[in-house]
Motif scaffolding. Structure first.
Motif, short mmCIF file in Angstrom:
data_model
loop_
_atom_site.label_atom_id
_atom_site.label_comp_id
_atom_site.label_asym_id
_atom_site.label_seq_id
_atom_site.Cartn_x
_atom_site.Cartn_y
_atom_site.Cartn_z
N VAL A 122 18.14 9.20 12.87
CA VAL A 122 18.33 10.66 12.90
C VAL A 122 19.69 11.02 12.31
CG1 VAL A 122 18.64 12.63 14.46
CG2 VAL A 122 16.74 11.05 14.81
N SER A 123 20.72 10.28 12.66
CA SER A 123 22.06 10.54 12.12
C SER A 123 22.10 10.29 10.62
CB SER A 123 23.10 9.66 12.80
OG SER A 123 23.17 9.95 14.15
N ALA A 124 21.40 9.26 10.16
CA ALA A 124 21.36 8.97 8.72
C ALA A 124 20.63 10.06 7.96
CB ALA A 124 20.71 7.62 8.47
N SER A 125 19.54 10.59 8.53
CA SER A 125 18.84 11.68 7.83
C SER A 125 19.69 12.94 7.80
CB SER A 125 17.49 11.94 8.49
OG SER A 125 17.66 12.42 9.80
N TRP B 41 25.85 5.85 -0.57
CA TRP B 41 25.16 4.59 -0.30
C TRP B 41 25.96 3.69 0.63
CZ3 TRP B 41 27.83 0.26 -1.46
CH2 TRP B 41 28.86 0.37 -2.39
N LEU B 42 27.29 3.84 0.64
CA LEU B 42 28.14 2.99 1.47
C LEU B 42 27.88 3.21 2.96
CD1 LEU B 42 30.43 0.90 1.25
CD2 LEU B 42 32.03 2.79 1.43
N VAL B 43 27.48 4.41 3.33
CA VAL B 43 27.18 4.72 4.72
C VAL B 43 25.67 4.72 4.97
CG1 VAL B 43 27.48 6.45 6.53
CG2 VAL B 43 29.32 6.04 4.90
N LEU B 44 24.91 5.25 4.00
CA LEU B 44 23.47 5.41 4.22
C LEU B 44 22.70 4.10 4.24
CD1 LEU B 44 22.54 8.60 2.21
CD2 LEU B 44 22.34 8.22 4.66
N VAL B 45 23.00 3.19 3.36
CA VAL B 45 22.22 1.94 3.29
C VAL B 45 22.33 1.14 4.60
CG1 VAL B 45 22.05 -0.29 2.11
CG2 VAL B 45 22.19 1.80 0.78
N PRO B 46 23.54 0.87 5.11
CA PRO B 46 23.59 0.15 6.39
C PRO B 46 22.97 0.93 7.54
CG PRO B 46 25.75 0.16 5.36
CD PRO B 46 24.88 1.06 4.56
N ALA B 47 23.14 2.26 7.55
CA ALA B 47 22.59 3.06 8.64
C ALA B 47 21.07 3.03 8.63
CB ALA B 47 23.09 4.50 8.55
N LEU B 48 20.47 3.21 7.46
CA LEU B 48 19.01 3.18 7.39
C LEU B 48 18.47 1.78 7.67
CD1 LEU B 48 18.49 5.48 4.29
CD2 LEU B 48 17.96 6.01 6.67
N PHE B 49 19.14 0.76 7.15
CA PHE B 49 18.69 -0.62 7.37
C PHE B 49 18.77 -0.99 8.85
CE2 PHE B 49 19.62 -5.20 7.54
CZ PHE B 49 18.46 -5.68 6.96
N GLY C 102 19.09 1.08 11.47
CA GLY C 102 18.25 1.96 12.27
C GLY C 102 16.79 1.55 12.23
N ALA C 103 16.30 1.25 11.03
CA ALA C 103 14.90 0.81 10.90
C ALA C 103 14.71 -0.56 11.54
CB ALA C 103 14.50 0.78 9.43
N GLY C 104 15.70 -1.44 11.38
CA GLY C 104 15.59 -2.77 11.97
C GLY C 104 15.59 -2.75 13.49
N LEU C 105 16.50 -1.99 14.08
CA LEU C 105 16.54 -1.89 15.54
C LEU C 105 15.28 -1.25 16.10
CD1 LEU C 105 20.23 -0.76 16.15
CD2 LEU C 105 19.20 -2.89 16.91
N THR C 106 14.83 -0.19 15.45
CA THR C 106 13.65 0.51 15.93
C THR C 106 12.40 -0.35 15.82
OG1 THR C 106 14.65 2.61 15.28
CG2 THR C 106 12.28 2.61 15.67
#
Length: 143
Positions: free
Chosen positions: A111-114, A59-67, A69-73
């Protein structure tokens, strides 16, 4: 304290707040993508001390990456693209390049987060993996 353009354009924000914000954005923009693809994003490096060689919580890496990534996109890709397409914003070359690069950065983070999600998925216990029969076996048992 410097009295540059950054300080004059944000009258309600204090200098420590702006410096903290910029520092966090630099960290999010450099360390987060690197943590998704390097080994130290999965296992703490030796210089971290008591956490060395332990697994990094997913979660330490995935939560910021998904947040992020979705926000920028969504913000730059969907929101900015819609604003340009409907004529709310006049499209000049800088805006189009900025929207495209930030959108691509967001998609790259997703993509990197997935990939990180699949790479760090916990192993399934041996008993659970073979508990469900294959589809062909289900048909022969039912007949």
């Amino acid at each position: 304290m410097p009295q540059g353009a950054l300080w004059r354009t944000s009258p309600g924000a204090s200098a420590p707040f702006l410096l903290t914000f910029v520092a966090l954005m630099v960290l999010a923009g450099t360390l987060l993508p690197l943590a998704l693809v390097h080994r130290w994003g999965r296992i703490w490096p030796s210089w971290v001390g008591p956490l060395a060689a332990r697994p990094v919580p997913r979660w330490l890496v995935l939560v910021p990456a998904l947040f992020l990534g979705a926000g920028l996109t969504s913000y730059f890709g969907i929101g900015g693209g819609t604003a340009v397409a409907t004529g709310m914003i006049a499209p000049d070359w800088f805006l189009v390049v900025a929207l495209a690069t930030y959108t691509l950065w967001g998609v790259g983070l997703l993509v990197s987060a997935s990939s990180y999600l699949a790479l760090t998925r916990p192993e399934c216990p041996a008993g659970r993996a073979s508990a469900a029969p294959a589809p062909a076996e289900r048909r022969t048992r039912a007949a």
